[in-house]
Design a protein around this motif. Sequence first.
Motif, PDB file in Angstrom:
ATOM      1  N   GLY A   1      38.044  -2.638  60.648  1.00  0.00           N
ATOM      2  CA  GLY A   1      39.049  -3.625  61.041  1.00  0.00           C
ATOM      3  C   GLY A   1      38.769  -4.994  60.457  1.00  0.00           C
ATOM      4  O   GLY A   1      39.695  -5.700  60.029  1.00  0.00           O
ATOM      5  N   THR A   2      37.497  -5.370  60.420  1.00  0.00           N
ATOM      6  CA  THR A   2      37.117  -6.656  59.826  1.00  0.00           C
ATOM      7  C   THR A   2      37.468  -6.692  58.345  1.00  0.00           C
ATOM      8  O   THR A   2      37.960  -7.702  57.823  1.00  0.00           O
ATOM      9  N   CYS A   3      37.233  -5.583  57.642  1.00  0.00           N
ATOM     10  CA  CYS A   3      37.571  -5.508  56.215  1.00  0.00           C
ATOM     11  C   CYS A   3      39.081  -5.594  56.004  1.00  0.00           C
ATOM     12  O   CYS A   3      39.540  -6.211  55.030  1.00  0.00           O
ATOM     13  N   ASP A   4      39.843  -4.980  56.897  1.00  0.00           N
ATOM     14  CA  ASP A   4      41.301  -5.042  56.780  1.00  0.00           C
ATOM     15  C   ASP A   4      41.769  -6.484  56.885  1.00  0.00           C
ATOM     16  O   ASP A   4      42.591  -6.962  56.082  1.00  0.00           O
ATOM     17  N   ILE A   5      41.240  -7.210  57.862  1.00  0.00           N
ATOM     18  CA  ILE A   5      41.600  -8.609  58.030  1.00  0.00           C
ATOM     19  C   ILE A   5      41.160  -9.424  56.819  1.00  0.00           C
ATOM     20  O   ILE A   5      41.903 -10.275  56.312  1.00  0.00           O
ATOM     21  N   ALA A   6      39.951  -9.159  56.320  1.00  0.00           N
ATOM     22  CA  ALA A   6      39.443  -9.889  55.154  1.00  0.00           C
ATOM     23  C   ALA A   6      40.288  -9.622  53.913  1.00  0.00           C
ATOM     24  O   ALA A   6      40.493 -10.524  53.084  1.00  0.00           O
ATOM     25  N   PHE A   7      40.789  -8.409  53.779  1.00  0.00           N
ATOM     26  CA  PHE A   7      41.652  -8.046  52.640  1.00  0.00           C
ATOM     27  C   PHE A   7      42.904  -8.926  52.629  1.00  0.00           C
ATOM     28  O   PHE A   7      43.269  -9.509  51.602  1.00  0.00           O
ATOM     29  N   HIS A   8      43.547  -9.044  53.777  1.00  0.00           N
ATOM     30  CA  HIS A   8      44.800  -9.805  53.837  1.00  0.00           C
ATOM     31  C   HIS A   8      44.532 -11.308  53.807  1.00  0.00           C
ATOM     32  O   HIS A   8      45.367 -12.066  53.295  1.00  0.00           O
ATOM     33  N   ARG A   9      43.381 -11.733  54.308  1.00  0.00           N
ATOM     34  CA  ARG A   9      42.993 -13.141  54.160  1.00  0.00           C
ATOM     35  C   ARG A   9      42.836 -13.493  52.682  1.00  0.00           C
ATOM     36  O   ARG A   9      43.284 -14.548  52.222  1.00  0.00           O
ATOM     37  N   ALA A  10      42.205 -12.588  51.912  1.00  0.00           N
ATOM     38  CA  ALA A  10      42.000 -12.838  50.479  1.00  0.00           C
ATOM     39  C   ALA A  10      43.327 -12.922  49.743  1.00  0.00           C
ATOM     40  O   ALA A  10      43.477 -13.717  48.801  1.00  0.00           O
ATOM     41  N   LEU A  11      44.295 -12.121  50.159  1.00  0.00           N
ATOM     42  CA  LEU A  11      45.631 -12.211  49.557  1.00  0.00           C
ATOM     43  C   LEU A  11      46.193 -13.618  49.705  1.00  0.00           C
ATOM     44  O   LEU A  11      46.685 -14.213  48.743  1.00  0.00           O
ATOM     45  N   MET A  12      46.121 -14.153  50.934  1.00  0.00           N
ATOM     46  CA  MET A  12      46.713 -15.460  51.173  1.00  0.00           C
ATOM     47  C   MET A  12      45.891 -16.578  50.536  1.00  0.00           C
ATOM     48  O   MET A  12      46.441 -17.554  50.039  1.00  0.00           O
ATOM     49  N   ASP A  13      44.565 -16.423  50.508  1.00  0.00           N
ATOM     50  CA  ASP A  13      43.733 -17.448  49.887  1.00  0.00           C
ATOM     51  C   ASP A  13      44.014 -17.563  48.390  1.00  0.00           C
ATOM     52  O   ASP A  13      43.818 -18.630  47.789  1.00  0.00           O
ATOM     53  N   ALA A  14      44.485 -16.465  47.788  1.00  0.00           N
ATOM     54  CA  ALA A  14      44.806 -16.487  46.356  1.00  0.00           C
ATOM     55  C   ALA A  14      45.921 -17.473  46.045  1.00  0.00           C
ATOM     56  O   ALA A  14      46.063 -17.920  44.902  1.00  0.00           O
ATOM     57  N   CYS A  15      46.714 -17.840  47.050  1.00  0.00           N
ATOM     58  CA  CYS A  15      47.791 -18.811  46.842  1.00  0.00           C
ATOM     59  C   CYS A  15      47.243 -20.197  46.524  1.00  0.00           C
ATOM     60  O   CYS A  15      47.953 -21.030  45.953  1.00  0.00           O
ATOM     61  N   GLY A  16      46.007 -20.465  46.917  1.00  0.00           N
ATOM     62  CA  GLY A  16      45.417 -21.770  46.651  1.00  0.00           C
ATOM     63  C   GLY A  16      45.983 -22.878  47.506  1.00  0.00           C
ATOM     64  O   GLY A  16      45.874 -24.058  47.153  1.00  0.00           O
TER      65      GLY A  16
ATOM     66  N   GLN B   1      42.204 -12.653  38.680  1.00  0.00           N
ATOM     67  CA  GLN B   1      41.258 -11.547  38.590  1.00  0.00           C
ATOM     68  C   GLN B   1      40.125 -11.672  39.607  1.00  0.00           C
ATOM     69  O   GLN B   1      39.641 -10.663  40.144  1.00  0.00           O
ATOM     70  N   GLY B   2      39.708 -12.894  39.885  1.00  0.00           N
ATOM     71  CA  GLY B   2      38.645 -13.088  40.866  1.00  0.00           C
ATOM     72  C   GLY B   2      39.059 -12.605  42.244  1.00  0.00           C
ATOM     73  O   GLY B   2      38.280 -11.943  42.947  1.00  0.00           O
ATOM     74  N   SER B   3      40.284 -12.914  42.640  1.00  0.00           N
ATOM     75  CA  SER B   3      40.779 -12.466  43.941  1.00  0.00           C
ATOM     76  C   SER B   3      40.954 -10.952  43.961  1.00  0.00           C
ATOM     77  O   SER B   3      40.723 -10.305  44.989  1.00  0.00           O
ATOM     78  N   GLN B   4      41.349 -10.380  42.836  1.00  0.00           N
ATOM     79  CA  GLN B   4      41.468  -8.926  42.771  1.00  0.00           C
ATOM     80  C   GLN B   4      40.110  -8.255  42.972  1.00  0.00           C
ATOM     81  O   GLN B   4      40.002  -7.226  43.652  1.00  0.00           O
ATOM     82  N   ARG B   5      39.062  -8.834  42.400  1.00  0.00           N
ATOM     83  CA  ARG B   5      37.720  -8.281  42.604  1.00  0.00           C
ATOM     84  C   ARG B   5      37.321  -8.360  44.079  1.00  0.00           C
ATOM     85  O   ARG B   5      36.684  -7.444  44.614  1.00  0.00           O
ATOM     86  N   LEU B   6      37.695  -9.459  44.739  1.00  0.00           N
ATOM     87  CA  LEU B   6      37.399  -9.603  46.157  1.00  0.00           C
ATOM     88  C   LEU B   6      38.132  -8.542  46.983  1.00  0.00           C
ATOM     89  O   LEU B   6      37.567  -7.963  47.918  1.00  0.00           O
TER      90      LEU B   6
END
Length: 230
Positions: free
Chosen positions: A143-158, A117-122
């Motif tokens: 563009g920066t937000c787009d990159i940050a969105f996909h970075r957050a997806l991968m960071d959710a993997c831990g 849920q934390g990553s979803q909020r991000l």
Amino acid sequence: MTTRSVVDGGISPGVLPALPPRLSTAEHAASVVRAQIASGALLPGTRLREEEVAESFSISRNTVREVFRLLAHERLVEHVAYRGVHIRRLGPTDISAMYLTRRLVEPLGVRAVLADQGSQRLLRENVDTAMAAIESADWQQVGTCDIAFHRALMDACGSVHLSEMFEKLLAELRLAFLQLPDVQQLHQPYVARNRTLLELIEAGDEDGAIRELEDYLVTAERAVLSKLTG
């Protein structure tokens, strides 16, 4: 104190704490340059002069050469004979390789974020920020937000390994974006697609989210290639 090996009957595994990770001076400087590339502050084709980089970071020119070596290994800079070191310009083969990697790894992020849920909020914060940036026509921020969105997806993997790999890929991807003539046309459609992807994630629709992501990446690759070669 002298530490004996486990084989010799000395200290048991896990008794000594792990040393904290430390970046070398060259690694730290390379990370700063990488961040400048990812933010769009350093454009493709920009020359990196050894003496200027050394003065900026207060490091030796030998260390600067190590910085360049690290960035070249990450495919972010290249040495051009008689012209020095430059931020790379990417071609169609580079673009296709990056999107192939994204199609392989980003579904892992979708599966991970479904339970986080934390990553979803991000992700939601990134989408909202991108929508606000559209209102103010700040396309670099979009563009920066787009990159940050996909970075957050991968960071959710831990996974520190996945995150580090993906961070380097994102910096290279930003180089591709910066070569395109119309950043509004590039980024605007994907704000809505990020929102759609997020809504599927928030609804718990794993299959739908992965299908949307895969179509998103295929469409994005075609769009970047057509603009780069057109």
